[in-house]
Design a protein around this motif. Structure first.
Motif, short mmCIF file in Angstrom:
data_model
loop_
_atom_site.label_atom_id
_atom_site.label_comp_id
_atom_site.label_asym_id
_atom_site.label_seq_id
_atom_site.Cartn_x
_atom_site.Cartn_y
_atom_site.Cartn_z
N LEU A 61 0.07 -6.72 -9.69
CA LEU A 61 -1.22 -7.41 -9.66
C LEU A 61 -1.80 -7.52 -11.06
N ALA A 62 -1.66 -6.50 -11.87
CA ALA A 62 -2.16 -6.58 -13.24
C ALA A 62 -1.43 -7.66 -14.03
N ASP A 63 -0.12 -7.81 -13.80
CA ASP A 63 0.65 -8.82 -14.52
C ASP A 63 0.26 -10.24 -14.11
N LEU A 64 -0.29 -10.41 -12.91
CA LEU A 64 -0.72 -11.74 -12.49
C LEU A 64 -1.90 -12.25 -13.32
N ASP A 65 -2.67 -11.32 -13.91
CA ASP A 65 -3.79 -11.68 -14.79
C ASP A 65 -4.77 -12.60 -14.07
N THR A 66 -5.24 -12.16 -12.90
CA THR A 66 -6.16 -12.96 -12.10
C THR A 66 -7.60 -12.50 -12.20
N ASP A 67 -7.85 -11.40 -12.89
CA ASP A 67 -9.19 -10.80 -12.95
C ASP A 67 -9.66 -10.32 -11.59
N HIS A 68 -8.73 -10.13 -10.68
CA HIS A 68 -9.04 -9.60 -9.37
C HIS A 68 -8.37 -8.24 -9.21
N PHE A 69 -8.99 -7.41 -8.40
CA PHE A 69 -8.36 -6.14 -8.04
C PHE A 69 -8.26 -6.08 -6.52
N ALA A 70 -7.55 -5.08 -6.03
CA ALA A 70 -7.35 -4.94 -4.59
C ALA A 70 -7.35 -3.46 -4.24
N THR A 71 -7.92 -3.16 -3.09
CA THR A 71 -7.83 -1.81 -2.53
C THR A 71 -6.73 -1.82 -1.48
N CYS A 72 -6.09 -0.68 -1.30
CA CYS A 72 -4.93 -0.66 -0.41
C CYS A 72 -4.65 0.76 0.05
N THR A 73 -4.14 0.88 1.26
CA THR A 73 -3.59 2.13 1.76
C THR A 73 -2.19 1.84 2.30
N TYR A 74 -1.22 2.63 1.82
CA TYR A 74 0.16 2.47 2.26
C TYR A 74 0.61 3.80 2.86
N ALA A 75 1.19 3.72 4.04
CA ALA A 75 1.65 4.93 4.74
C ALA A 75 3.07 4.72 5.24
N GLU A 76 3.94 5.68 4.92
CA GLU A 76 5.31 5.66 5.44
C GLU A 76 5.39 6.68 6.58
N VAL A 77 5.83 6.20 7.74
CA VAL A 77 5.89 7.04 8.93
C VAL A 77 7.35 7.39 9.21
#
Length: 749
Positions: A463-479
């Motif tokens: 996402l940083a490499d996309l250089d969009t000036d946007h950020f994202a919140t996320c939760t990833y879980a491996e079950v």
């Protein structure tokens, strides 16, 4: 109709303002007191202009001879009321104007009470009040009033009179004139009706503008138009149709049978049709009769002939200089619309055109947003054995109804499953595009088999490499589907919520890091927790638990309360209880018209293998440089032994496994494979349980048992294995070796 008191006009020819003897009048106050004290009709409340049965005036103030011809020519009668004796006299014209025929003359006793009985009940109090004021002030008065005859016939009369005083300044007589005001009153009534109709039309335009401004979709516009009550000209039929690429599409109609409109819907509009003429000329077309329609438009008369309509108004809908549709207003009778009615319909057409153009744009944007959102989100959720999932997505109630919230379920190597929930900053098409790219990238990283921390770190760099000036919140879980173990990573997002087997629900604290795209080199920590068969984990975006008037803590409390409610009975509902749970949670969100944020919801229930028992084998690869993996394997082993029902072996098995794994990692330069299996003897043979733990590596160097001194920092691993295990050994394995130990446990009596 009586009106409010009129201002005194010029003096009528009814006598000088002084007495006949030339004596000056008393002051006004004294005159009013004398008048109130001496007027019998006033005390009884019966004062009004009165007419006699046509007797000639017998007073010294009779109508002058020079005025009589003018009064006769204009139909004006005169009256004289003796206030003290309460006697009324009038000429023949006055009697005729009032409507006193021979029968009425016999009943009329020339008193004020008798005359008031002739007046309309609504007018008598007004006339009495004005006359009383004139008598008390020795002034003038006048009004319209209506008289009701014995047959119920009503006529309108206008009078004007003046009060005369006697030598002592007291009210003595009222003299004046009356004339027929029926025509005048009819004009006023007609003017009142027209004014009322104009007011109704103005109010209708305001209400129609308000209703159409609130219409959001094309369907709303059609509904509002077909339900509008047109004032003064209620139509028998209404049709709203759009016009695109030469074809007509009926959007809504009332007063027509479906078969009457079937020939027009989605068809090419003939160029000779009056609606086509209205669209070409950008002006309304009116047909006042069937004959006019047949003469002006013979080519399309056959279709109109089959209807019951006799007159039509075709209103073009023009918005931004472009014809987008037509309104048809029709009547069952011949009707020649006047200028005001045509103006009203033309104004209505303009309002409908603007509303329809706005609604079409809204529908197009909504369809674009919905289609884009469908493409960005997974079309289906993959089915993974051992778990059941349910997802929900609710768009925001305003704007384009599209945003950056997303969910995903990713099948992973080894039968595991990855859960993703995230939210890209913003609620527009740009945010949705970034969300689509980020979802695909994160899915690819997870499918490659990277551990959760690595998946999140790579997604942040992407996402940083996309250089969009946007950020994202996320939760990833491996079950871990075999054992119900969850490895969760959080990047500025909400903690997961777990519903336990006992029905309680609570958030599970997960170590958090910065949102994705802010710090490309951010390292994320993994939090591990476990599930029992039938337990549920929930991931959601903040739109579910935050809204106007509800903070995050309150939203989480409401969510956990809903999650803890009893599940629906699958036998009764015919659905999986998880689907009902997802519907119940989504229904707690704010109404779609008020919701300011998107909502993504992902619910997973770990079902476990058949019978509710996890597979009694644990197999994990430990990387050479991944020393933190050793702690994770120890934790997984603890959970596995507890689930297998041999919790008494946990401490010993964990200690010995740690020694074997550490030995393999330390003395080799390759990865190690850890395997734990539980074997059970049949009950007839004693029902013993035997745990075998194996650690494989690719080194040919065999371990050597040593006897370390008291100050030695290593060399005691094999001594512990030998002392605590029921059996242990080393076996060759191709290019490497396998170290193992066994622990046994006998079930209690």
């Amino acid at each position: 109709m009586p009106t409010e008191p009129e201002s005194p006009g010029p003096a009528l020819p009814s006598g000088p303002p002084t007495t006949s003897s030339g004596r000056a009048r008393p002051p006004a106050q004294a005159a009013r007191r004398h008048a109130l004290r001496t007027a019998p009709g006033l005390a009884a409340g019966r004062l009004a202009p009165m007419l006699s049965g046509g007797l000639p005036l017998a007073t010294s103030d009779s109508t002058p001879d020079w005025l009589e011809p003018a009064m006769a020519a204009n139909g004006i009668g005169s009256f004289d009321w003796d206030i003290r004796r309460d006697v009324l006299e009038g000429d023949l014209r006055a009697c005729t104007i009032v409507g006193l025929d021979a029968v009425e003359k016999g009943r009329f006793d020339r008193s004020s009470a008798s005359f008031l009985a002739l007046l309309h009940p609504e007018d008598a109090p007004v006339v009495r009040r004005r006359v009383e004021r004139a008598v008390s002030e020795l002034g003038q008065c006048g009004a319209y009033y209506r008289t009701v005859g014995p047959t119920g016939a009503m006529r309108a009369v206008r009078f004007r009179g003046r009060v005369l005083a006697d030598a002592f300044g007291r009210a003595s007589r009222m003299v004046g004139f009356v004339w027929d005001a029926t025509v005048e009153l009819h004009k006023r009534d007609r003017a009142d009706r027209l004014a009322l109709l104009r007011e109704e039309r103005s109010r209708f335009i305001k209400e129609a503008a308000r209703a159409l401004s609130e219409a959001v979709t094309v369907r709303d516009v059609a509904r509002v138009f077909t339900e509008l009550p047109l004032p003064g000209l209620p139509p028998d039929g209404l049709v709203l149709a759009s016009f695109e690429a030469g074809r007509v599409q009926v959007l809504g109609a009332s007063g027509y049978r479906p078969e009457e409109l079937a020939g027009y819907d989605r068809s090419v509009l003939p160029p000779t049709h009056p609606a086509a003429e209205a669209l070409r000329g950008r002006a309304p077309v009116f047909c006042a009769s069937r004959e006019e329609y047949r003469e002006r438009y013979p080519d399309v008369w056959e279709q109109a002939r089959r209807t019951t309509r006799s007159s039509w108004a075709f209103l073009p809908l023009v918005a931004s200089g472009r014809a987008i549709g037509v309104c048809v207003v029709s009547f069952d009778d011949d009707r020649e619309l006047d200028a005001d009615e045509r103006t009203l319909l033309s104004t209505l057409g303009g309002l409908v055109a603007q509303s329809l153009a706005r609604a079409r744009l809204h529908d197009a944007e909504h369809e674009l947003a919905a289609g884009l959102q469908r493409v960005m989100l997974p079309r289906t959720v993959p089915s993974v054995p051992g778990v059941t999932t349910a997802v929900r997505y609710l768009a925001a109630g305003s704007g384009l109804q599209i945003g950056g919230d997303w969910y995903d379920v990713v099948p992973l190597p080894g039968g595991h499953v990855g859960l993703v929930i995230g939210d890209v900053q913003g609620h527009d098409v740009h945010a949705a595009g970034i969300m689509g790219q980020l979802r695909i990238a994160l899915r690819a990283y997870a499918a490659e088999g990277h551990p959760p921390a690595a998946v999140m770190a790579r997604a942040s760099r992407f996402l940083a490499d996309l250089d969009t000036d946007h950020f994202a919140t996320c939760t990833y879980a491996e079950v871990n589907v075999d054992y119900g173990v969850v490895y969760a990573v959080r990047a500025g997002h909400l903690d997961p919520v777990v519903r336990r087997a006992d029905g309680t629900a609570a958030t599970v604290p997960v170590a958090g890091g910065l949102p994705l795209g802010i710090a490309p080199d951010e390292e994320y920590r993994v939090t591990r927790f476990s599930l029992d068969p039938g337990e549920t984990v929930l991931l959601c975006t903040d739109g579910l638990v935050e809204a106007r008037g509800m903070d995050l803590d309150e939203g989480i409390a409401r969510l956990t309360a809903v999650l803890a409610e009893p599940l629906a009975d699958a036998a009764r509902t015919g659905r999986d209880p998880l689907e009902d749970l997802a519907d119940r949670i989504a229904s707690q969100a704010a109404d779609s018209s008020e919701r300011e944020d998107d909502i993504a919801l992902l619910v997973l229930r770990w079902d476990g293998p058949e019978g509710g028992l996890a597979a009694q084998q644990l197999r994990r690869r430990i990387g050479q440089a991944d020393l933190a993996r050793i702690a994770e394997v120890r934790a997984e082993l603890r959970d596995a032994l507890r689930r297998w029902g041999v919790a008494e072996l946990i401490d010993t098995a964990e200690l010995l496994s740690s020694e074997l794994v550490t030995n393999a990692i330390r003395h080799t330069d390759r990865d190690a494979m850890f395997t734990a299996r539980l074997y059970r003897e049949p009950a007839a043979d004693g029902g013993r349980a035997r745990l075998r733990v194996e650690v494989e590596d690719e080194s040919d160097l065999w371990p050597t048992r040593r006897t370390p001194g008291e100050q030695a920092s290593s060399g005691r691993g094999l001594m512990l294995v030998e002392a605590l295990a029921d059996g242990w050994g080393v076996e060759p394995r191709g290019s490497g070796k396998r170290m193992w130990f066994e622990l046994t446990v006998t079930p209690a009596e």
